[in-house]
Design a protein around this motif. Structure first.
Motif, PDB file in Angstrom:
ATOM      1  N   TRP A   1     -10.320  12.133   9.722  1.00  0.00           N
ATOM      2  CA  TRP A   1      -9.921  11.242   9.054  1.00  0.00           C
ATOM      3  C   TRP A   1      -8.155  11.446   9.096  1.00  0.00           C
ATOM      4  O   TRP A   1      -7.870  12.728   8.884  1.00  0.00           O
ATOM      5  CB  TRP A   1     -10.129  11.208   7.493  1.00  0.00           C
ATOM      6  CG  TRP A   1     -11.691  10.961   7.236  1.00  0.00           C
ATOM      7  CD1 TRP A   1     -12.459  12.209   7.407  1.00  0.00           C
ATOM      8  CD2 TRP A   1     -12.348   9.947   6.692  1.00  0.00           C
ATOM      9  NE1 TRP A   1     -13.749  11.703   7.240  1.00  0.00           N
ATOM     10  CE2 TRP A   1     -13.663  10.321   6.826  1.00  0.00           C
ATOM     11  CE3 TRP A   1     -11.940   8.530   6.504  1.00  0.00           C
ATOM     12  CZ2 TRP A   1     -14.656   9.312   6.493  1.00  0.00           C
ATOM     13  CZ3 TRP A   1     -12.967   7.642   6.248  1.00  0.00           C
ATOM     14  CH2 TRP A   1     -14.139   8.102   6.143  1.00  0.00           C
ATOM     15  N   LEU A   2      -7.437  10.510   9.055  1.00  0.00           N
ATOM     16  CA  LEU A   2      -6.026  10.696   9.305  1.00  0.00           C
ATOM     17  C   LEU A   2      -5.417   9.758   8.301  1.00  0.00           C
ATOM     18  O   LEU A   2      -5.578   8.528   8.045  1.00  0.00           O
ATOM     19  CB  LEU A   2      -5.431  10.140  10.724  1.00  0.00           C
ATOM     20  CG  LEU A   2      -3.944  10.139  11.161  1.00  0.00           C
ATOM     21  CD1 LEU A   2      -3.748  11.863  11.071  1.00  0.00           C
ATOM     22  CD2 LEU A   2      -3.700   9.554  12.474  1.00  0.00           C
ATOM     23  N   LEU A   3      -4.375  10.573   7.450  1.00  0.00           N
ATOM     24  CA  LEU A   3      -4.036   9.815   6.131  1.00  0.00           C
ATOM     25  C   LEU A   3      -2.503   9.670   6.518  1.00  0.00           C
ATOM     26  O   LEU A   3      -1.682  10.870   6.778  1.00  0.00           O
ATOM     27  CB  LEU A   3      -4.057  10.678   5.090  1.00  0.00           C
ATOM     28  CG  LEU A   3      -3.387  10.200   3.730  1.00  0.00           C
ATOM     29  CD1 LEU A   3      -3.988   8.791   3.300  1.00  0.00           C
ATOM     30  CD2 LEU A   3      -3.445  11.021   2.557  1.00  0.00           C
ATOM     31  N   ILE A   4      -1.894   8.582   6.455  1.00  0.00           N
ATOM     32  CA  ILE A   4      -0.621   8.111   6.696  1.00  0.00           C
ATOM     33  C   ILE A   4       0.124   7.708   5.377  1.00  0.00           C
ATOM     34  O   ILE A   4      -0.407   6.648   4.814  1.00  0.00           O
ATOM     35  CB  ILE A   4      -0.588   6.972   7.805  1.00  0.00           C
ATOM     36  CG1 ILE A   4      -1.272   7.027   8.883  1.00  0.00           C
ATOM     37  CG2 ILE A   4       0.970   6.549   7.957  1.00  0.00           C
ATOM     38  CD1 ILE A   4      -0.799   8.327   9.776  1.00  0.00           C
TER      39      ILE A   4
ATOM     40  N   ARG B   1      -2.161   2.922  -4.202  1.00  0.00           N
ATOM     41  CA  ARG B   1      -2.907   2.023  -3.646  1.00  0.00           C
ATOM     42  C   ARG B   1      -3.359   2.187  -2.160  1.00  0.00           C
ATOM     43  O   ARG B   1      -2.199   2.418  -1.160  1.00  0.00           O
ATOM     44  CB  ARG B   1      -2.428   0.738  -3.820  1.00  0.00           C
ATOM     45  CG  ARG B   1      -3.083  -0.384  -3.437  1.00  0.00           C
ATOM     46  CD  ARG B   1      -2.615  -1.913  -3.541  1.00  0.00           C
ATOM     47  NE  ARG B   1      -3.362  -2.830  -2.935  1.00  0.00           N
ATOM     48  CZ  ARG B   1      -2.902  -3.762  -2.251  1.00  0.00           C
ATOM     49  NH1 ARG B   1      -1.765  -3.878  -2.362  1.00  0.00           N
ATOM     50  NH2 ARG B   1      -3.628  -4.682  -1.573  1.00  0.00           N
ATOM     51  N   TYR B   2      -4.410   2.405  -1.575  1.00  0.00           N
ATOM     52  CA  TYR B   2      -4.735   2.924  -0.430  1.00  0.00           C
ATOM     53  C   TYR B   2      -5.688   1.815   0.319  1.00  0.00           C
ATOM     54  O   TYR B   2      -6.621   1.398  -0.428  1.00  0.00           O
ATOM     55  CB  TYR B   2      -5.348   4.227  -0.361  1.00  0.00           C
ATOM     56  CG  TYR B   2      -4.292   5.497  -0.617  1.00  0.00           C
ATOM     57  CD1 TYR B   2      -3.459   5.954   0.301  1.00  0.00           C
ATOM     58  CD2 TYR B   2      -4.182   5.664  -1.964  1.00  0.00           C
ATOM     59  CE1 TYR B   2      -2.617   6.825   0.006  1.00  0.00           C
ATOM     60  CE2 TYR B   2      -3.164   6.708  -2.268  1.00  0.00           C
ATOM     61  CZ  TYR B   2      -2.431   7.225  -1.313  1.00  0.00           C
ATOM     62  OH  TYR B   2      -1.655   8.258  -1.492  1.00  0.00           O
TER      63      TYR B   2
ATOM     64  N   PHE C   1       0.739  -1.300  -0.136  1.00  0.00           N
ATOM     65  CA  PHE C   1      -0.011  -0.052   0.088  1.00  0.00           C
ATOM     66  C   PHE C   1       0.756   1.283   0.137  1.00  0.00           C
ATOM     67  O   PHE C   1       2.078   1.208   0.714  1.00  0.00           O
ATOM     68  CB  PHE C   1      -0.870  -0.202   1.197  1.00  0.00           C
ATOM     69  CG  PHE C   1      -1.965  -0.835   1.168  1.00  0.00           C
ATOM     70  CD1 PHE C   1      -3.046  -0.597   0.420  1.00  0.00           C
ATOM     71  CD2 PHE C   1      -2.094  -2.098   1.910  1.00  0.00           C
ATOM     72  CE1 PHE C   1      -4.108  -1.536   0.377  1.00  0.00           C
ATOM     73  CE2 PHE C   1      -3.186  -2.978   1.915  1.00  0.00           C
ATOM     74  CZ  PHE C   1      -4.155  -2.685   1.186  1.00  0.00           C
ATOM     75  N   ASP C   2       0.411   2.283  -0.545  1.00  0.00           N
ATOM     76  CA  ASP C   2       0.908   3.633  -0.606  1.00  0.00           C
ATOM     77  C   ASP C   2       0.596   4.378   0.662  1.00  0.00           C
ATOM     78  O   ASP C   2       1.494   5.691   0.925  1.00  0.00           O
ATOM     79  CB  ASP C   2       0.849   4.393  -1.958  1.00  0.00           C
ATOM     80  CG  ASP C   2       1.417   3.842  -3.180  1.00  0.00           C
ATOM     81  OD1 ASP C   2       2.381   3.500  -3.140  1.00  0.00           O
ATOM     82  OD2 ASP C   2       0.470   3.198  -4.008  1.00  0.00           O
TER      83      ASP C   2
END
Ligand code: GLY
Ligand code: MN
Ligand code: MN
Length: 432
Positions: A70-73, A122-123, A29-30
Motif C-alpha cells: 500500500w502506498l499512502l500519498i 478524509r481519504y 481529500f487529505d
C-alpha cells in the motif's frame, strides 16, 4: 539505466507529488491510499495466477510485481510505502531496486496483507478494494471523479517515463531480432518465444501481455494464444506481437516476416503495410484527432488492397463497401504506459466520455493528441475467413489471391511513438 535516469526519476516524482497535491486538494481529500493488489488464487488450489500491480501504484514505484502493498500519498509529506514482507522461509522477502524513489519514500515493512490504519482526515482508497474494506478504514473506495483525475495524470508522459518506454522498446526489439533468427532457422512457435524471452531478458510472467507468436494462418488470429511445439510443414510467415517491461513501463511491438515458403505477393504486402504505417506516424502531432488518423488508415488500406491486386475497384468504393474493416478489424492503436492498453484513451481530459465511432468498436483511443502522449501505431491486414464471409458476393475481390494468402495469416506492424510539438519520436528502434 544510468544516473541520468535517476535524476529523471526524481523529477518525475516531484511532478507526481505536485500533481497529486493539486488533484487531492481539488477533490477535498487529505490523502489517497493506493493498493498494489493481490494475485488471484486458482480455485481449490494453493497456486496463484501471474500478477500485475495496479497502474497508479506502478506510476510511483515502477514495481509491477509487488503484491499486498500500500502506498499512502499525503501532500506535503514523503509517500509512505507499506511494504508486504512477512517472515517467510518459503520465499525471499520483497526486494526493492537501487533507485532514488526508495530513499525518498518512508518504508514500513509489514507482515500483514491488511491495509494500514489511516491518520485522521478524509481519504480515498484506490485499487482492487471493496467499499466495505474502505469503510472499515473510514475511507472512500475508488471515488470516480478522483480516479478519472488520477488516470489523466498518466496520459502525458514525463521525460523519465519516456526513457523507460524507450528502454523497454530496446529490450523488446532484441527479443524480436532473436525471434526472427529462430523463425528463419526453422523453429516452432515455442522455440521462437523462448528465443525472444532469452534476448529480452524477461520471464513470461513479467511481460506486459502474453506474446502473440503466430506462424502461418495463426497470424490471422488477432490475439492468438498458443505456442505450437512443432514447426509447420511450410514456413509462410511469422507475426510476432511481443512486449517487455522496464521499470514498470511497457513496450508493445509487432513485426511480420515472410518465411522461405511465402508467396511472392506476401513480402511486398508487408512492405506496403510498413510504408503505410510510417506515413501515419509522420502525421502524429498535437491537435490531431486519433479517430481521424484511424479513418486515414482505412483510406490507405483501401488504396493498398487495390494496388496489390486484392480488390479491383476504386479505393473509395472499397472503403464504402466495408471491406477494409473485414481485412483490419482492430484499431490503429492505443495509449501506452504502465499498462499496455493505458487508461483514459476514450475520455476527454475532463473525464467526459469520447465513445468510439459506431463502425469502429475496437478503437481504444478517441482523443485529440497532445504532446507527451505515447501511442502505438499498428495498422494490420489479415485474412480472417469469418469476417470476409459476408463479402463473398463481391466480384471485385480477387478471391483466388485471398485464398492463397490465407495460410499466411496476416500482417501487423506496430511501433511506439511519442507525440511532440517538434515531430513524432519513434521509440521503437529500427531493426537492422
Ligand atoms: N499487444 C496488444 C496490442 O497490440 O494492442
Ligand atoms: Mn501489440
Ligand atoms: Mn498495441
Amino acid at each position: 539505466m544510468s544516473s541520468q535516469a535517476d535524476s529523471l526519476q526524481l523529477a518525475h516524482l516531484h511532478r507526481l507529488e505536485q500533481d497529486y497535491a493539486a488533484l487531492l486538494g481539488r477533490h477535498g481529500f487529505d490523502g489517497v491510499l493506493l493498493f498494489s493488489g493481490r494475485p488471484a488464487r486458482h480455485h481449490g488450489d494453493d497456486q496463484f495466477a501471474s500478477f500485475a500491480a495496479f497502474g497508479h501504484f506502478v506510476h510511483w514505484t515502477g514495481q509491477a510485481q509487488l503484491a499486498h502493498s500500500w502506498l499512502l500519498i499525503r501532500p506535503g509529506e514523503a509517500p509512505t510505502l507499506f511494504l508486504h514482507s512477512p517472515d517467510d522461509f518459503w520465499h525471499l522477502p520483497a526486494r526493492l531496486p537501487d533507485e532514488p524513489w526508495v530513499a525518498r519514500f518512508r518504508l514500513e515493512p509489514r507482515a500483514t496483507e491488511a491495509p494500514p490504519a489511516l491518520p485522521p482526515g478524509r481519504y480515498a482508497v484506490v485499487g482492487d478494494v471493496t467499499a466495505a474494506e474502505a469503510e472499515a478504514l473510514g475511507a472512500e473506495a475508488n471515488p470516480p471523479a478522483l480516479l478519472a483525475g488520477l488516470d489523466e495524470l498518466r496520459v502525458r508522459k514525463s521525460d523519465y517515463e519516456v526513457a523507460c518506454l524507450r528502454e523497454a522498446n530496446r529490450r523488446a526489439m532484441a527479443g524480436h531480432l532473436a525471434a526472427r533468427e529462430a523463425f528463419l532457422g526453422g523453429g516452432a512457435e515455442l522455440d521462437i518465444q523462448l528465443a525472444y524471452l532469452g534476448a529480452a531478458r524477461q520471464r513470461e510472467s513479467q511481460l506486459p501481455y502474453a506474446n502473440i507468436v503466430g506462424l502461418n494462418a495463426h497470424g490471422g488470429v488477432l490475439h492468438y494464444q498458443h505456442y505450437d511445439l512443432a514447426p509447420p510443414g511450410r514456413a509462410r510467415s511469422l507475426l510476432l506481437d511481443g512486449g517487455c517491461r522496464h521499470r514498470g513501463y511497457c513496450a508493445d511491438i509487432t513485426r511480420t516476416w515472410p518465411g522461405s515458403d511465402a508467396l511472392p505477393e506476401f513480402a511486398p504486402l508487408i512492405q506496403g503495410v510498413t510504408t503505410l504505417q510510417q506515413r501515419l506516424i509522420d502525421r502524429l502531432a498535437p491537435g490531431v484527432s486519433y479517430v481521424a488518423l484511424h479513418e486515414r488508415m482505412h483510406e490507405e488500406l483501401a488504396t493498398l488492397l487495390v494496388a496489390h491486386g486484392l480488390v479491383d475497384a476504386s479505393p473509395e468504393a472499397v472503403l464504402a463497401s466495408g471491406l477494409t474493416r473485414a481485412f483490419c478489424p482492430h484499431g490503429l492503436g492505443h495509449l501506452l504506459g504502465v499498462q499496455v492498453h493505458d487508461v483514459a484513451g476514450r475520455v476527454a481530459s475532463d473525464g467526459s466520455p469520447l465513445p468510439h465511432p459506431s463502425d469502429h468498436p475496437a478503437l481504444r483511443l478517441t482523443r485529440t493528441l497532445e504532446a507527451g502522449m505515447v501511442v502505438t501505431m499498428e495498422p494490420g491486414l489479415y485474412v480472417i475467413p469469418m469476417l470476409l464471409a459476408p463479402h463473398r458476393h463481391r466480384h471485385e475481390v480477387n478471391w483466388a489471391l485471398v485464398e492463397r494468402l490465407a495460410d499466411h495469416g496476416g500482417i501487423r506492424i506496430e511501433d511506439n511513438v511519442l507525440v511532440t510539438g517538434e515531430g513524432p519520436v519513434n521509440l521503437t528502434p529500427r531493426e537492422p
